[in-house]
Design a protein around this motif. Structure first.
Motif, PDB file in Angstrom:
ATOM      1  N   PHE B 345       0.799  -1.215   0.000  1.00 35.57           N
ATOM      2  CA  PHE B 345       0.000   0.000   0.000  1.00 35.57           C
ATOM      3  C   PHE B 345       0.836   1.272   0.000  1.00 35.57           C
ATOM      4  CE2 PHE B 345      -2.946  -3.228   1.555  1.00 35.57           C
ATOM      5  CZ  PHE B 345      -3.930  -3.063   0.587  1.00 35.57           C
ATOM      6  N   VAL B 346       2.080   1.173  -0.465  1.00 29.16           N
ATOM      7  CA  VAL B 346       2.865   2.397  -0.610  1.00 29.16           C
ATOM      8  C   VAL B 346       2.520   3.012  -1.964  1.00 29.16           C
ATOM      9  CG1 VAL B 346       4.685   1.478   0.850  1.00 29.16           C
ATOM     10  CG2 VAL B 346       4.862   1.234  -1.619  1.00 29.16           C
ATOM     11  N   PRO B 347       2.608   4.348  -2.064  1.00 27.97           N
ATOM     12  CA  PRO B 347       2.202   5.024  -3.306  1.00 27.97           C
ATOM     13  C   PRO B 347       2.899   4.472  -4.555  1.00 27.97           C
ATOM     14  CG  PRO B 347       2.660   6.624  -1.586  1.00 27.97           C
ATOM     15  CD  PRO B 347       3.042   5.290  -1.027  1.00 27.97           C
ATOM     16  N   SER B 348       4.191   4.138  -4.428  1.00 27.51           N
ATOM     17  CA  SER B 348       4.897   3.713  -5.638  1.00 27.51           C
ATOM     18  C   SER B 348       4.388   2.368  -6.125  1.00 27.51           C
ATOM     19  CB  SER B 348       6.410   3.678  -5.398  1.00 27.51           C
ATOM     20  OG  SER B 348       6.721   2.701  -4.442  1.00 27.51           O
ATOM     21  N   SER B 349       3.715   1.597  -5.270  1.00 31.21           N
ATOM     22  CA  SER B 349       3.072   0.364  -5.719  1.00 31.21           C
ATOM     23  C   SER B 349       1.691   0.657  -6.283  1.00 31.21           C
ATOM     24  CB  SER B 349       2.924  -0.628  -4.561  1.00 31.21           C
ATOM     25  OG  SER B 349       4.157  -1.192  -4.226  1.00 31.21           O
ATOM     26  N   LEU B 350       0.944   1.466  -5.533  1.00 35.10           N
ATOM     27  CA  LEU B 350      -0.446   1.722  -5.919  1.00 35.10           C
ATOM     28  C   LEU B 350      -0.546   2.427  -7.264  1.00 35.10           C
ATOM     29  CD1 LEU B 350      -2.100   2.645  -2.518  1.00 35.10           C
ATOM     30  CD2 LEU B 350      -2.072   0.481  -3.748  1.00 35.10           C
ATOM     31  N   VAL B 351       0.502   3.151  -7.620  1.00 35.47           N
ATOM     32  CA  VAL B 351       0.464   3.881  -8.880  1.00 35.47           C
ATOM     33  C   VAL B 351       0.332   2.910 -10.057  1.00 35.47           C
ATOM     34  CG1 VAL B 351       2.906   4.005  -9.476  1.00 35.47           C
ATOM     35  CG2 VAL B 351       1.449   5.957  -9.928  1.00 35.47           C
ATOM     36  N   TYR B 352       0.766   1.662  -9.845  1.00 39.64           N
ATOM     37  CA  TYR B 352       0.632   0.677 -10.923  1.00 39.64           C
ATOM     38  C   TYR B 352      -0.818   0.299 -11.173  1.00 39.64           C
ATOM     39  CZ  TYR B 352       5.596   0.222 -11.381  1.00 39.64           C
ATOM     40  OH  TYR B 352       6.906   0.497 -11.626  1.00 39.64           O
ATOM     41  N   ILE B 353      -1.635   0.383 -10.119  1.00 39.74           N
ATOM     42  CA  ILE B 353      -3.065   0.130 -10.318  1.00 39.74           C
ATOM     43  C   ILE B 353      -3.637   1.243 -11.190  1.00 39.74           C
ATOM     44  CG2 ILE B 353      -5.295  -0.012  -9.158  1.00 39.74           C
ATOM     45  CD1 ILE B 353      -3.925  -1.488  -6.905  1.00 39.74           C
ATOM     46  N   LEU B 354      -3.175   2.461 -10.935  1.00 44.92           N
ATOM     47  CA  LEU B 354      -3.593   3.587 -11.768  1.00 44.92           C
ATOM     48  C   LEU B 354      -3.162   3.368 -13.223  1.00 44.92           C
ATOM     49  CD1 LEU B 354      -4.988   6.323 -11.141  1.00 44.92           C
ATOM     50  CD2 LEU B 354      -2.721   7.353 -11.322  1.00 44.92           C
ATOM     51  N   TYR B 355      -1.890   2.939 -13.401  1.00 46.96           N
ATOM     52  CA  TYR B 355      -1.406   2.668 -14.759  1.00 46.96           C
ATOM     53  C   TYR B 355      -2.278   1.627 -15.443  1.00 46.96           C
ATOM     54  CZ  TYR B 355       3.025   5.034 -13.716  1.00 46.96           C
ATOM     55  OH  TYR B 355       3.979   5.952 -13.381  1.00 46.96           O
ATOM     56  N   GLY B 356      -2.566   0.533 -14.696  1.00 44.51           N
ATOM     57  CA  GLY B 356      -3.401  -0.537 -15.250  1.00 44.51           C
ATOM     58  C   GLY B 356      -4.733   0.006 -15.716  1.00 44.51           C
ATOM     59  N   MET B 357      -5.318   0.869 -14.885  1.00 42.52           N
ATOM     60  CA  MET B 357      -6.628   1.426 -15.233  1.00 42.52           C
ATOM     61  C   MET B 357      -6.524   2.335 -16.452  1.00 42.52           C
ATOM     62  SD  MET B 357      -8.051   2.157 -11.386  1.00 42.52           S
ATOM     63  CE  MET B 357      -9.639   2.810 -11.879  1.00 42.52           C
ATOM     64  N   LEU B 358      -5.456   3.116 -16.502  1.00 37.48           N
ATOM     65  CA  LEU B 358      -5.283   3.998 -17.667  1.00 37.48           C
ATOM     66  C   LEU B 358      -5.122   3.172 -18.938  1.00 37.48           C
ATOM     67  CD1 LEU B 358      -3.003   6.845 -16.248  1.00 37.48           C
ATOM     68  CD2 LEU B 358      -5.438   6.912 -16.786  1.00 37.48           C
ATOM     69  N   PHE B 359      -4.399   2.067 -18.822  1.00 39.42           N
ATOM     70  CA  PHE B 359      -4.254   1.162 -19.963  1.00 39.42           C
ATOM     71  C   PHE B 359      -5.614   0.661 -20.429  1.00 39.42           C
ATOM     72  CE2 PHE B 359       0.372   0.326 -19.702  1.00 39.42           C
ATOM     73  CZ  PHE B 359       0.605   0.216 -21.055  1.00 39.42           C
ATOM     74  N   GLY B 360      -6.435   0.278 -19.457  1.00 39.43           N
ATOM     75  CA  GLY B 360      -7.772  -0.234 -19.772  1.00 39.43           C
ATOM     76  C   GLY B 360      -8.602   0.821 -20.490  1.00 39.43           C
ATOM     77  N   ILE B 361      -8.581   2.033 -19.959  1.00 40.58           N
ATOM     78  CA  ILE B 361      -9.361   3.109 -20.568  1.00 40.58           C
ATOM     79  C   ILE B 361      -8.816   3.418 -21.962  1.00 40.58           C
ATOM     80  CG2 ILE B 361      -9.962   5.544 -20.378  1.00 40.58           C
ATOM     81  CD1 ILE B 361      -9.888   5.131 -17.287  1.00 40.58           C
ATOM     82  N   GLY B 362      -7.475   3.432 -22.063  1.00 40.26           N
ATOM     83  CA  GLY B 362      -6.842   3.711 -23.353  1.00 40.26           C
ATOM     84  C   GLY B 362      -7.226   2.677 -24.397  1.00 40.26           C
ATOM     85  N   THR B 363      -7.175   1.405 -24.003  1.00 37.11           N
ATOM     86  CA  THR B 363      -7.544   0.337 -24.937  1.00 37.11           C
ATOM     87  C   THR B 363      -8.961   0.531 -25.443  1.00 37.11           C
ATOM     88  OG1 THR B 363      -6.163  -1.187 -23.699  1.00 37.11           O
ATOM     89  CG2 THR B 363      -7.775  -2.162 -25.183  1.00 37.11           C
ATOM     90  N   SER B 364      -9.846   0.834 -24.508  1.00 37.88           N
ATOM     91  CA  SER B 364     -11.240   0.996 -24.861  1.00 37.88           C
ATOM     92  C   SER B 364     -11.432   2.165 -25.832  1.00 37.88           C
ATOM     93  CB  SER B 364     -12.039   1.221 -23.576  1.00 37.88           C
ATOM     94  OG  SER B 364     -13.395   1.040 -23.826  1.00 37.88           O
ATOM     95  N   LEU B 365     -10.787   3.273 -25.526  1.00 36.64           N
ATOM     96  CA  LEU B 365     -10.915   4.446 -26.398  1.00 36.64           C
ATOM     97  C   LEU B 365     -10.355   4.157 -27.783  1.00 36.64           C
ATOM     98  CD1 LEU B 365     -10.121   7.565 -24.191  1.00 36.64           C
ATOM     99  CD2 LEU B 365     -12.233   7.004 -25.373  1.00 36.64           C
ATOM    100  N   LEU B 366      -9.225   3.446 -27.789  1.00 30.31           N
ATOM    101  CA  LEU B 366      -8.589   3.117 -29.060  1.00 30.31           C
ATOM    102  C   LEU B 366      -9.512   2.248 -29.905  1.00 30.31           C
ATOM    103  CD1 LEU B 366      -5.716   3.981 -29.809  1.00 30.31           C
ATOM    104  CD2 LEU B 366      -4.994   1.639 -29.370  1.00 30.31           C
ATOM    105  N   SER B 367     -10.174   1.290 -29.240  1.00 31.74           N
ATOM    106  CA  SER B 367     -11.088   0.404 -29.964  1.00 31.74           C
ATOM    107  C   SER B 367     -12.312   1.156 -30.452  1.00 31.74           C
ATOM    108  CB  SER B 367     -11.576  -0.731 -29.063  1.00 31.74           C
ATOM    109  OG  SER B 367     -10.515  -1.285 -28.380  1.00 31.74           O
ATOM    110  N   GLY B 368     -12.672   2.205 -29.722  1.00 35.21           N
ATOM    111  CA  GLY B 368     -13.853   2.960 -30.121  1.00 35.21           C
ATOM    112  C   GLY B 368     -13.576   3.912 -31.277  1.00 35.21           C
ATOM    113  N   LEU B 369     -12.294   4.135 -31.529  1.00 31.81           N
ATOM    114  CA  LEU B 369     -11.914   5.149 -32.515  1.00 31.81           C
ATOM    115  C   LEU B 369     -12.466   4.855 -33.907  1.00 31.81           C
ATOM    116  CD1 LEU B 369     -10.358   7.581 -31.689  1.00 31.81           C
ATOM    117  CD2 LEU B 369      -8.273   6.545 -32.557  1.00 31.81           C
ATOM    118  N   TYR B 370     -12.261   3.614 -34.358  1.00 33.35           N
ATOM    119  CA  TYR B 370     -12.701   3.283 -35.714  1.00 33.35           C
ATOM    120  C   TYR B 370     -14.220   3.317 -35.835  1.00 33.35           C
ATOM    121  CZ  TYR B 370     -13.647   0.803 -40.001  1.00 33.35           C
ATOM    122  OH  TYR B 370     -14.154   0.458 -41.223  1.00 33.35           O
ATOM    123  N   PRO B 371     -14.965   2.640 -34.924  1.00 35.05           N
ATOM    124  CA  PRO B 371     -16.428   2.728 -35.029  1.00 35.05           C
ATOM    125  C   PRO B 371     -16.918   4.181 -34.976  1.00 35.05           C
ATOM    126  CG  PRO B 371     -15.829   1.013 -33.484  1.00 35.05           C
ATOM    127  CD  PRO B 371     -14.563   1.711 -33.851  1.00 35.05           C
TER     128      PRO B 371
END
Ligand SMILES: Nc1ncnc2c1ncn2[C@@H]1O[C@H](COP(=O)(O)OP(=O)(O)O)[C@@H](O)[C@H]1O
Ligand SMILES: [Mg+2]
Lengths: 239, 387
Positions: B345-371
């Motif tokens: 639960f130190v910030p430098s670990s938790l930031v990876y959860i944030l990265y993971g979430m940003l990746f998820g959102i990014g993937t979704s947006l990228l997939s939505g781009l063409y449609p």
């Protein structure tokens, strides 16, 4: 562009002018000429009924005037502006700010309430968000819904919960909400029973008396009777 | 905001297929976040260990025999003679030969396996710290690791039996908890004297030799000195310093994490494809609606925005669920791999959860781009004629 003002001054130009407009749909089975070298002028405040058999090009004409499509050849002027010179965005703005569409199938967005359907073009005109002028938007939508005679309690209903006549009132409210110069109605009573159709026509006639220029497609002569002027299309030309 | 609401409602209308599309995002986010957190926890705990035992060299008997292939089957041990050679080669640095083993440990009705370390009592204070009681001074008696003491409820003065029919031994001291070590891991072990160990299990030499280097700068030269002294003709010992052990652990972790991150990446790709699919369905089904929206004055980019919002909402839902589950995933991964959640639960670990979430959102947006692009570029008239 500013409404009702153009370089040659008020009255110098007709509101709508078509100069030998042709629209060809290229199809695999051969080209279809839906509008064929048509010239037409419509003055501000007019109420024109466009008649003709199915396939004669009535909807195509309306779509051209409504900037949903551009002529294959010939020139179309709205308020003196040649739409040939306009890119997609300015054409869309023109459609949003100076034209209101009313369709036979009402064409409301099913996921949005009656109120939200009316609100939509207004929010588009505000740049996509309701933000600082929220109150103005609400007042404007209420006023327009009242002017088309829709009961206030129906505002939160989805289109599927409204009768045909009520849906068409919402559609007219939506067409009017940005205070356009022109109402384009494609068989607005086509899906309504005679009595409801009459109330809708009376509403349109009232809007015309209030200054809206209306072009309406119909093949019902009684409906056409509400118009000041009638034209008939045959194979994409004036009869 | 009406454009956003509109997108949200469409997802709710088709909640089931949206849900299916979101699952992939969830898996991808959890895999990527958990690995990130685990990696960070590992690096943090390893670097902490590095500061505590950074001065350690461990000498193991060479496994797998030498190229001469001579004494293949003899148990691998470091002989007292080799210990002497090590002692000579390292100068004033401290040399601690260690027996390692395991046996049943019985206290009352409790009977469990535990590690055993046999050391010269004089060496014990050199590498271990005392929590309670005293250091071992005589041949008999034992010291208990902190975790073992907790498991068996041992105190200074308790007696334990080592081996099913073995001797009873008195606990003279409890050791401080040490965490993962590169030399020995006494937390869940008993430390006994070398004499006792040899008389109980036989005298076959030592399993490893720990060398404490007093001056960190000398680590390399001491390592080389040991190598030179013992591995003259064939390699008879393996000499590891802590940095090498660290490197081995980090390498192992890297291959595991590359693998898991690849799984995360693949599930994000799959998720992207299914979101693309759902969005294309949405565009096709709503062709007429798109025509209507265009007819009332929506620009191409506004239509595009509606569909990108839809992708965004899918991404937010997937990443939100994934983010929450990532805490569980990371907790699991870290407690299994590191046996300690100190660095979870130190910030430098938790930031990876944030990265993971940003990746998820990014993937979704990228997939939505063409449609979204498709929707925006529909011909309004044809869209209106569609039914
Ligand atoms: N988007 C289109 N693509 C191809 N052909 C079209 C399209 N729209 C209309 N047409 C053709 O153009 C002609 C005129 O159609 P339309 O304007 O819809 O007539 P009306 O509204 O008078 O029934 C018809 O032959 C029709 O098939
Ligand atoms: Mg038609």
């Amino acid at each position: 562009m500013e409404k009702g003002v153009n370089s040659t001054g008020e009255g110098g130009n007709p509101l709508i002018r078509l100069d030998s407009v042709t629209k060809v749909y290229p199809l695999p089975a051969g080209d279809v000429t839906a509008i064929d070298r048509l010239s037409l002028e419509v003055e501000r405040g007019d109420f024109v009924a466009v008649m003709g058999v199915s396939g004669s090009g009535k909807s195509t004409l309306l779509n051209l005037i409504g900037c949903l499509d551009v002529p294959t050849s010939g020139d179309l002027y709205l308020n003196g502006v040649n739409i040939r010179d306009l890119a997609d965005d300015p054409l869309t703005e023109l459609r949003r700010d100076t034209i209101g569409f009313v369709f036979q199938q009402f064409n409301l967005i099913p996921l949005l309430t009656a109120y939200e359907n009316v609100e939509f073009p207004l929010i588009l005109a505000q740049g996509g968000n309701g933000g600082p002028v929220r109150e103005e938007i609400v007042n404007r939508c209420r006023a327009v819904l009242a002017s088309v005679g829709l009961d206030e309690s129906l505002a939160t209903h989805k289109p599927s919960e409204l009768s045909g006549g009520q849906q068409q009132r919402v559609a007219i409210a939506r067409a009017l909400v940005n205070d356009p110069d022109i109402l384009l109605c494609d068989e607005p009573t086509g899906n309504l029973d005679t009595r409801t159709g009459t109330t809708i026509m009376e509403l349109l006639a009232q809007m015309n008396r209030g200054g809206k220029t209306i072009i309406m497609v119909t093949h019902d002569p009684r409906v056409a009777g509400y118009a000041r002027r009638r034209i008939e299309l045959v194979d994409g030309r004036l009869a | 905001m009406i454009l956003f609401d509109y997108a949200r409602r469409n997802i709710r209308l088709h909640w089931f297929r949206s849900f299916l599309a979101v699952i992939g995002i969830v898996i991808g986010v959890v895999a990527i976040s958990s690995m990130g957190v685990l990696g960070n926890s590992l690096v943090l705990s390893v670097s902490e260990s590095l500061t505590t035992v950074g001065d350690t060299i461990v000498v193991y008997p060479q496994s797998g025999g030498g190229p001469m292939g001579g004494g293949g089957t003899t148990a691998l041990r470091i002989t007292p003679r080799q210990v002497d050679e090590i002692t000579r080669s390292v100068g004033t640095n401290i040399v601690i030969p260690v027996h390692t083993g395991a046996d049943r440990v019985i206290v009352g009705s409790e009977n469990r396996a535990a590690s055993l370390y046999g050391m010269d009592p004089a060496d014990i204070p050199e590498i271990l710290d005392l929590e309670d009681g005293i250091f071992l001074r005589s041949t008999t008696g034992a010291m208990a690791g902190k975790r073992l003491a907790e498991e068996f409820d041992l105190n200074v003065g308790s007696t334990v039996r080592i081996g099913e029919d073995g001797e009873r031994v008195r606990i003279v001291g409890i050791l401080k908890e040490r965490g993962i070590g590169f030399d020995i891991n006494p937390d869940y072990a008993l430390v006994v004297s070398d004499r006792w160990f040899e008389s109980t299990y036989g005298e076959e030499g030592y399993n490893l030799v720990v060398v404490k280097v007093q001056n960190l700068e000398e680590i390399d030269s001491v390592t080389t000195a040991i190598e030179d002294a013992l591995n003259r003709r064939t390699d008879v010992v393996t000499v590891l310093d802590t940095r090498m052990v660290l490197q081995t652990i980090l390498d192992a972790f890297n291959s595991i994490s590359t693998f898991t991150t690849a799984i995360g990446g693949i599930s994000l790709i799959v998720a992207g494809v299914s979101i693309l699919n759902v969005m294309m369905m949405s565009v096709t089904e709503r062709t007429r609606e798109i025509g209507i929206i265009r007819s009332i004055g929506a620009k191409r980019r506004e239509v595009m925005r509606i569909f990108l919002y839809e992708a965004l909402v899918l991404g937010l839902i997937g990443s939100g669920i994934g983010g929450v589950l990532s805490f569980g995933g990371a907790y699991l991964a870290v407690s299994v791999m590191l046996q300690s959640t100190t660095y979870l639960f130190v910030p430098s670990s938790l930031v990876y959860i944030l990265y993971g979430m940003l990746f998820g959102i990014g993937t979704s947006l990228l997939s939505g781009l063409y449609p979204a692009w498709r929707a925006a570029n529909l011909n309004p008239i044809e869209a209106l004629r569609h039914d």
